[in-house]
Design a protein around this motif. Structure first.
Motif, PDB file in Angstrom:
ATOM      1  N   TYR A   1      40.845  46.506  29.285  1.00  0.00           N
ATOM      2  CA  TYR A   1      40.041  45.399  29.339  1.00  0.00           C
ATOM      3  C   TYR A   1      40.200  43.941  29.128  1.00  0.00           C
ATOM      4  O   TYR A   1      41.401  43.545  29.400  1.00  0.00           O
ATOM      5  CB  TYR A   1      40.517  45.253  27.453  1.00  0.00           C
ATOM      6  CG  TYR A   1      39.603  46.202  26.561  1.00  0.00           C
ATOM      7  CD1 TYR A   1      40.282  47.823  26.350  1.00  0.00           C
ATOM      8  CD2 TYR A   1      38.371  46.557  26.068  1.00  0.00           C
ATOM      9  CE1 TYR A   1      40.154  48.942  26.284  1.00  0.00           C
ATOM     10  CE2 TYR A   1      38.002  47.667  25.958  1.00  0.00           C
ATOM     11  CZ  TYR A   1      38.071  48.790  24.981  1.00  0.00           C
ATOM     12  OH  TYR A   1      38.180  49.657  24.539  1.00  0.00           O
TER      13      TYR A   1
ATOM     14  N   PRO B   1      26.417  49.973  30.277  1.00  0.00           N
ATOM     15  CA  PRO B   1      26.840  48.761  30.935  1.00  0.00           C
ATOM     16  C   PRO B   1      26.608  47.868  32.013  1.00  0.00           C
ATOM     17  O   PRO B   1      25.691  48.606  32.746  1.00  0.00           O
ATOM     18  CB  PRO B   1      28.462  49.499  31.101  1.00  0.00           C
ATOM     19  CG  PRO B   1      28.227  50.535  31.638  1.00  0.00           C
ATOM     20  CD  PRO B   1      27.258  51.258  30.832  1.00  0.00           C
TER      21      PRO B   1
ATOM     22  N   THR C   1      41.075  50.712  34.511  1.00  0.00           N
ATOM     23  CA  THR C   1      40.054  50.809  33.084  1.00  0.00           C
ATOM     24  C   THR C   1      41.038  50.517  32.271  1.00  0.00           C
ATOM     25  O   THR C   1      42.324  50.538  32.218  1.00  0.00           O
ATOM     26  CB  THR C   1      40.226  52.106  32.645  1.00  0.00           C
ATOM     27  OG1 THR C   1      39.144  52.791  33.717  1.00  0.00           O
ATOM     28  CG2 THR C   1      39.512  52.483  31.803  1.00  0.00           C
TER      29      THR C   1
ATOM     30  N   ARG D   1      35.959  43.106  26.752  1.00  0.00           N
ATOM     31  CA  ARG D   1      34.873  43.755  26.980  1.00  0.00           C
ATOM     32  C   ARG D   1      35.401  44.591  27.856  1.00  0.00           C
ATOM     33  O   ARG D   1      36.540  44.675  28.451  1.00  0.00           O
ATOM     34  CB  ARG D   1      34.271  43.575  28.078  1.00  0.00           C
ATOM     35  CG  ARG D   1      32.779  42.128  27.021  1.00  0.00           C
ATOM     36  CD  ARG D   1      32.421  43.171  26.531  1.00  0.00           C
ATOM     37  NE  ARG D   1      31.284  41.758  25.894  1.00  0.00           N
ATOM     38  CZ  ARG D   1      31.184  41.758  24.482  1.00  0.00           C
ATOM     39  NH1 ARG D   1      32.723  41.994  23.543  1.00  0.00           N
ATOM     40  NH2 ARG D   1      29.600  40.842  24.171  1.00  0.00           N
ATOM     41  N   LYS D   2      35.070  45.911  27.864  1.00  0.00           N
ATOM     42  CA  LYS D   2      36.254  47.001  28.325  1.00  0.00           C
ATOM     43  C   LYS D   2      35.415  46.924  29.952  1.00  0.00           C
ATOM     44  O   LYS D   2      34.617  46.554  29.506  1.00  0.00           O
ATOM     45  CB  LYS D   2      35.450  48.345  27.681  1.00  0.00           C
ATOM     46  CG  LYS D   2      35.980  49.402  28.456  1.00  0.00           C
ATOM     47  CD  LYS D   2      35.550  51.088  27.724  1.00  0.00           C
ATOM     48  CE  LYS D   2      36.717  52.441  28.503  1.00  0.00           C
ATOM     49  NZ  LYS D   2      36.376  53.055  28.084  1.00  0.00           N
ATOM     50  N   CYS D   3      36.511  47.181  30.904  1.00  0.00           N
ATOM     51  CA  CYS D   3      35.760  46.689  32.246  1.00  0.00           C
ATOM     52  C   CYS D   3      36.152  48.306  33.268  1.00  0.00           C
ATOM     53  O   CYS D   3      37.822  48.783  32.795  1.00  0.00           O
ATOM     54  CB  CYS D   3      36.485  45.544  32.574  1.00  0.00           C
ATOM     55  SG  CYS D   3      35.807  44.432  31.944  1.00  0.00           S
TER      56      CYS D   3
ATOM     57  N   SER E   1      31.129  46.608  29.710  1.00  0.00           N
ATOM     58  CA  SER E   1      30.006  46.775  28.756  1.00  0.00           C
ATOM     59  C   SER E   1      29.990  45.678  28.096  1.00  0.00           C
ATOM     60  O   SER E   1      31.301  44.922  27.969  1.00  0.00           O
ATOM     61  CB  SER E   1      31.497  47.848  28.269  1.00  0.00           C
ATOM     62  OG  SER E   1      31.897  49.180  28.263  1.00  0.00           O
ATOM     63  N   HIS E   2      29.229  45.837  27.128  1.00  0.00           N
ATOM     64  CA  HIS E   2      28.637  44.851  25.833  1.00  0.00           C
ATOM     65  C   HIS E   2      29.494  45.280  25.239  1.00  0.00           C
ATOM     66  O   HIS E   2      30.491  45.945  24.756  1.00  0.00           O
ATOM     67  CB  HIS E   2      27.293  45.552  25.700  1.00  0.00           C
ATOM     68  CG  HIS E   2      26.372  45.086  26.978  1.00  0.00           C
ATOM     69  ND1 HIS E   2      25.984  44.269  27.045  1.00  0.00           N
ATOM     70  CD2 HIS E   2      25.959  46.190  27.778  1.00  0.00           C
ATOM     71  CE1 HIS E   2      24.621  44.381  28.249  1.00  0.00           C
ATOM     72  NE2 HIS E   2      25.229  45.885  28.983  1.00  0.00           N
ATOM     73  N   SER E   3      29.728  44.405  23.813  1.00  0.00           N
ATOM     74  CA  SER E   3      29.669  44.921  22.652  1.00  0.00           C
ATOM     75  C   SER E   3      29.515  45.871  21.848  1.00  0.00           C
ATOM     76  O   SER E   3      30.708  46.334  21.456  1.00  0.00           O
ATOM     77  CB  SER E   3      29.676  43.585  21.411  1.00  0.00           C
ATOM     78  OG  SER E   3      28.159  42.965  21.726  1.00  0.00           O
ATOM     79  N   ASP E   4      28.629  46.550  22.268  1.00  0.00           N
ATOM     80  CA  ASP E   4      28.088  47.526  21.813  1.00  0.00           C
ATOM     81  C   ASP E   4      27.915  48.710  22.880  1.00  0.00           C
ATOM     82  O   ASP E   4      27.729  48.535  23.710  1.00  0.00           O
ATOM     83  CB  ASP E   4      27.030  47.594  21.138  1.00  0.00           C
ATOM     84  CG  ASP E   4      25.891  48.864  20.691  1.00  0.00           C
ATOM     85  OD1 ASP E   4      25.350  49.766  20.736  1.00  0.00           O
ATOM     86  OD2 ASP E   4      27.193  49.865  20.707  1.00  0.00           O
ATOM     87  N   GLU E   5      29.573  49.478  23.272  1.00  0.00           N
ATOM     88  CA  GLU E   5      29.903  50.643  24.201  1.00  0.00           C
ATOM     89  C   GLU E   5      28.800  51.670  24.633  1.00  0.00           C
ATOM     90  O   GLU E   5      28.972  51.984  24.904  1.00  0.00           O
ATOM     91  CB  GLU E   5      31.048  50.919  23.780  1.00  0.00           C
ATOM     92  CG  GLU E   5      32.250  49.587  24.046  1.00  0.00           C
ATOM     93  CD  GLU E   5      33.835  49.853  24.017  1.00  0.00           C
ATOM     94  OE1 GLU E   5      34.116  51.328  24.213  1.00  0.00           O
ATOM     95  OE2 GLU E   5      34.699  49.477  23.614  1.00  0.00           O
ATOM     96  N   THR E   6      28.075  51.850  23.397  1.00  0.00           N
ATOM     97  CA  THR E   6      27.378  53.010  23.521  1.00  0.00           C
ATOM     98  C   THR E   6      25.576  52.490  24.281  1.00  0.00           C
ATOM     99  O   THR E   6      25.191  52.655  25.292  1.00  0.00           O
ATOM    100  CB  THR E   6      26.237  52.803  22.378  1.00  0.00           C
ATOM    101  OG1 THR E   6      25.987  51.924  22.120  1.00  0.00           O
ATOM    102  CG2 THR E   6      27.894  53.666  21.457  1.00  0.00           C
TER     103      THR E   6
END
Length: 697
Positions: A322, A358, A320, A338-340, A350-355
Motif C-alpha cells: 500500500y 485498477p 504488493t 491505495r493498494k499497488c 487500485s481505486h478506493s473501491d478495489e472492485t
C-alpha cells in the motif's frame, strides 16, 4: 525494512550471545546485520570504482611523465648537436647551446627521479590494493558470509517446521517459533554466522585503513618528493643565473654586429637593383623578389565549399503493498491509501473501491522522480509519458519509499532486457513492440550529448551506429558507410524498423560518454586547422573535412589518449572493466587498439574477454557482451579456451540465451563448431535440457 545497525551493535550483541545464548537478542537482529553487510558492499563497490579511476589517472600521469622525460633527454641531445655545429664559427653561440644542453639534462634527471617516485609511492600501492583487497567484483568478498547465512536459515526453517508439526500433532496451532527457544539447537550455525560476519568486518576495516590513512600517507610522501623535485630544479636553474647574465651581454654584442652586417648587405642589394632598372621594362621573364608570392589578379580561389535512478537489486522487481496517493481533485487534494502491485513491468494502482478495474501503468513509459521539496523524504513521483500524467505517491517512511523506488526501477530494467529477446525478423510487429521501440528511442535521445551529432554537433541526429551506440547526422553517416561495416554499422532511427536488440548499446552509451574517449585530444574551441584533421567538426564543415576527421577518429583512432604503456597493463584494464561493468574503461581499451577477444590474464582456462563477459552476465551487463561481439574481428568469435569451448559453447553450458542470440545473430556458423570433446553448442544445450538455447540454434 530492518533498521540499520552499527559495528558496536554487532559486537555488543555477539558478546551477549556468546555469554548467554538463550537470553540474547542476537537472532532478532540478524536481518539487520544482513542489511548492514549489503550497505557495506555497496560502499566497497563505490570505492572500487573510484580508486580504479584514480589509478587510471595516476597511470596516465606516470606515462606522461615518462614521455616528458624522454623528450627532455632528446632536447638535451639536440642542443648538444647544435652546439657542435657552431663550435668552429661562433664559439660563444656554441657554448650557449652546450650550457642549455647541460641544464636540460640535469632537469630531465630530476624529472625522471620524481616520475619513478610517483610509480613507487602512488601507482604501485594503488594497483596492489585493487588487485589484492579490492580484487574481483561486488559480492565476492561476502560469499563466505552468504554461505553461513544460507546454512543458518536452512536449519532454522527445518527446526521451525518440526516444531509446528509437533504442535499440530498435539492439537495446537503454532504460527511462529521464537529464536531464543531454539538457541541451543542453532548454536553452531549461529556461531559460524557470527564468525564469518566478524571475518568480513575485519577485511572491511583493513580496506578502510588502506584506502584512507595509508593512501593519504602515500600522497604525503609523493608531495614531499614533489618538493624535492622543484627544489632541485630551482637549484639547477639558479646555478646558471650568472652565466645567463654573461650570455645576454654576449648575445647583445653578437646581435649588434649581425645587424650592422645586414645593413651593409641591404645597401649593396639596393644599389644592384637600381643599376638594373633599365632592364626591367623589357624583361617579362625576369624574377623580382618583391613580386614573389603575390597572387594573380585573375586567379580563382582554390578549395571546396559546401547516464535515471538505479534500483537496489536486493529488493527484486515485484511487490504488493500500500502507498498513499495524492488525489487529483480540483478543489481539495488529499492523500488516500491505495493498494499497488508491481509485476512483469506493469504497476497496478487500485481505486478506493478495489472492485473497480485498477489503473494500469506500463513502467517502460514511466520515470521515477524524487520530490525536491519533500520535508519528510517519503514522497516520489511517477511520470507516465503515455498517459501524459504525473502520479504522486508517499511511502510509510524513508525506507519504504526507497524500496518502492528500487522495485519500480528494477522492474523497468528487467522488462526492458526481456524485450531484447524479440524476433526482429518477424514481418508483423505488434503494437506493444512498436511502443516499446519508441520508448527506447526516446530514452536514447535523452542521453547526454545525443541531442546533437556525435561527430559534427549537428542538431537532432537521426542515424545510429549500432556497434558503438552513438547518434550521427545524415552527412556524417555517409562517411561512416565509407569506413566499412567492420568499423561502423549504421541504421536509421526513422526509416529502418530496428529490433530492440539493435538498440542495446545505444541505450547505455550516449554521445558524451563515447566522445570522452574517442575525442580525448579534441577541444571544442580548436580554431586552427591541423594537417591530421584534429579540428573539431562543425555542422557547416565541408565534406572533405568530415571525411578526414571521421577516418582519423574511427579508423586510425588518433584522438584517443593513450593511458597504458604495455600490453600487460591494458589487458589488466580490459579484464577489470568487464568484471566491474565499467563501459567507459572498456571503450578506452578498445580505443587504444586492444583486441577485445584477447586471452585474459590470470584465467585458469585461458578464456578470452568474451568468455569472461558471458560468465559474468547476470541480466544487467548484456551490453558488455554485445559491445565485445560487435567490435571484434568476426572470425575471432570462434576462439576457444584451453578446455576447447568457444563462447557459444559457454552460452550453452551456462544457459545464457541472450548472449547466445547475440552471437548467432552475428555469426550463425558458430553453432557448427565442435569443442575438444567433439560436441557442438547444440549438443551441450540438449544434454543440459536447455530447450530455449537449443531452439535458438
Amino acid at each position: 525494512m530492518p533498521e540499520q545497525v552499527a559495528l558496536s551493535d554487532f559486537m555488543r550483541d555477539t558478546w551477549d550471545d556468546f555469554k548467554s545464548p538463550t537470553t540474547s537478542s542476537f537472532t532478532k537482529n540478524m536481518s539487520s546485520y544482513k542489511s548492514f553487510v549489503s550497505s557495506l558492499e555497496e560502499r566497497l563497490d563505490g570505492d572500487r570504482s573510484g580508486l580504479t579511476k584514480m589509478k587510471k589517472s595516476v597511470k596516465a600521469l606516470y606515462n606522461a611523465g615518462k614521455r616528458h622525460y624522454e623528450s627532455e633527454v632528446t632536447v638535451s641531445e639536440n642542443l648538444e648537436n647544435v652546439s657542435k655545429t657552431n663550435m668552429e664559427q661562433e664559439t660563444d653561440i656554441a657554448e650557449g647551446f652546450k650550457q642549455f644542453s647541460v641544464l636540460a639534462k640535469e632537469l630531465s634527471n630530476s624529472l625522471n627521479d620524481m616520475v619513478s617516485k610517483l610509480h613507487t609511492m602512488l601507482l604501485y600501492p594503488l594497483e596492489a590494493f585493487l588487485k589484492g583487497d579490492l580484487k574481483g567484483v561486488k559480492g565476492d568478498m561476502k560469499k563466505p558470509f552468504d554461505k553461513a547465512t544460507k546454512e543458518y536459515e536452512t536449519k532454522f526453517s527445518k527446526i521451525e517446521k518440526e516444531k509446528k508439526q509437533q504442535a499440530k500433532d498435539a492439537g495446537m496451532n503454532r504460527t511462529e517459533v521464537d529464536g531464543s527457544e531454539i538457541a541451543e539447537d542453532m548454536l553452531k550455525e549461529r556461531k559460524v554466522f557470527q564468525l564469518q560476519l566478524c571475518e568480513y568486518l575485519i577485511k572491511v576495516n583493513d580496506i578502510k585503513t588502506k584506502k584512507g590513512v595509508e593512501l593519504l600517507l602515500h600522497l604525503v610522501e609523493y608531495y614531499k618528493a614533489l618538493q624535492v623535485f622543484h627544489q632541485e630544479s630551482l637549484e639547477s636553474i639558479g646555478k646558471f643565473e650568472s652565466y645567463i647574465e654573461t650570455l645576454i651581454s654576449q648575445l647583445q654584442g653578437i646581435k649588434q654586429k649581425q645587424y650592422s652586417d645586414r645593413q651593409q648587405l641591404v645597401e649593396l642589394r639596393d644599389a644592384l637593383k637600381n643599376s638594373m632598372s633599365s632592364y626591367k621594362e623589357g624583361s617579362r621573364n625576369t624574377y623580382y623578389p618583391e613580386e614573389a608570392g603575390k597572387p594573380s589578379a585573375n586567379k580563382s580561389p582554390a578549395g571546396y565549399n559546401l547516464h535515471q535512478l538505479h534500483g537496489n537489486k536486493m529488493h527484486g522487481s515485484q511487490k504488493t503493498g500500500y502507498l498513499l496517493k495524492k488525489s487529483d481533485g480540483k478543489v481539495r487534494k488529499v492523500w488516500q491509501r491505495r493498494k499497488c502491485i508491481i509485476h512483469d513491468g506493469i504497476m497496478l494502482v487500485s481505486h478506493s473501491d478495489e472492485t473497480k478495474e485498477p489503473v494500469k501503468l506500463n513502467l517502460l513509459t514511466c520515470q521515477v522522480k524524487l520530490v525536491a521539496d519533500d520535508v519528510g523524504k517519503k514522497c516520489f513521483d511517477l511520470v507516465s509519458s503515455s498517459n501524459n500524467r504525473t502520479y504522486h505517491f508517499q511511502g510509510e517512511d524513508v525506507q519504504d519509499m526507497e524500496e518502492w523506488i528500487s522495485v519500480l526501477n528494477n522492474a523497468k530494467e528487467e522488462v526492458l532486457l526481456k524485450a531484447f529477446q524479440d524476433n526482429t525478423n518477424c514481418p508483423a510487429i505488434n503494437q506493444n513492440v512498436r511502443e516499446l521501440r519508441a520508448s527506447i528511442i526516446d530514452r536514447i535521445k535523452g542521453l547526454p550529448g545525443n541531442e546533437v551529432c556525435c561527430d559534427c554537433g549537428g542538431k537532432d541526429p537521426e542515424w545510429l551506429s549500432t556497434n558503438y551506440g552513438i547518434l550521427i547526422c545524415l552527412e556524417c553517416c555517409g562517411i561512416h558507410r565509407q569506413l566499412g561495416v567492420h568499423i561502423s554499422r549504421t541504421q536509421s532511427l526513422v526509416i529502418d524498423e530496428l529490433g530492440t536488440s539493435q538498440l542495446l548499446l545505444a541505450r547505455v552509451v550516449g554521445n558524451d560518454c563515447f566522445n570522452e574517449v574517442f575525442e580525448g585530444k579534441i577541444f571544442d574551441d580548436d580554431s586552427e586547422v591541423k594537417a591530421d584533421g584534429s579540428r573539431k567538426l562543425k555542422p557547416t564543415s565541408p565534406m572533405n573535412e568530415r571525411e578526414s576527421y571521421i577516418f582519423a577518429k574511427y579508423d586510425k583512432k588518433k584522438f584517443v589518449i593513450n593511458t597504458n604503456s604495455s600490453e600487460e597493463e591494458i589487458l589488466s584494464d580490459l579484464k577489470q572493466a568487464i568484471q566491474s561493468r565499467d563501459f567507459q574503461t572498456l571503450l578506452q581499451t578498445h580505443g587504444e587498439g586492444t583486441d577485445l577477444m584477447s586471452v585474459m590474464p590470470d584465467m585458469e582456462n585461458c578464456e578470452t574477454g568474451l568468455h569472461l563477459a558471458i560468465m559474468l552476465e547476470d541480466g544487467y551487463s548484456l551490453y558488455i557482451v554485445d559491445f565485445i561481439i560487435q567490435n571484434s574481428v568476426i572470425t575471432s568469435l570462434g576462439n576457444k579456451s584451453r578446455d576447447g569451448n568457444t563462447p557459444l559453447h559457454l552460452c550453452a553450458i551456462e544457459n545464457k540465451t541472450e548472449c547466445m542470440k547475440l552471437l548467432l545473430r552475428t555469426r550463425p556458423e558458430l553453432a557448427k563448431i565442435e569443442n575438444s570433446e567433439g560436441k557442438t553448442p547444440l549438443d551441450i544445450a540438449k544434454e543440459n535440457n536447455n530447450q530455449l538455447c537449443a531452439d535458438l540454434k
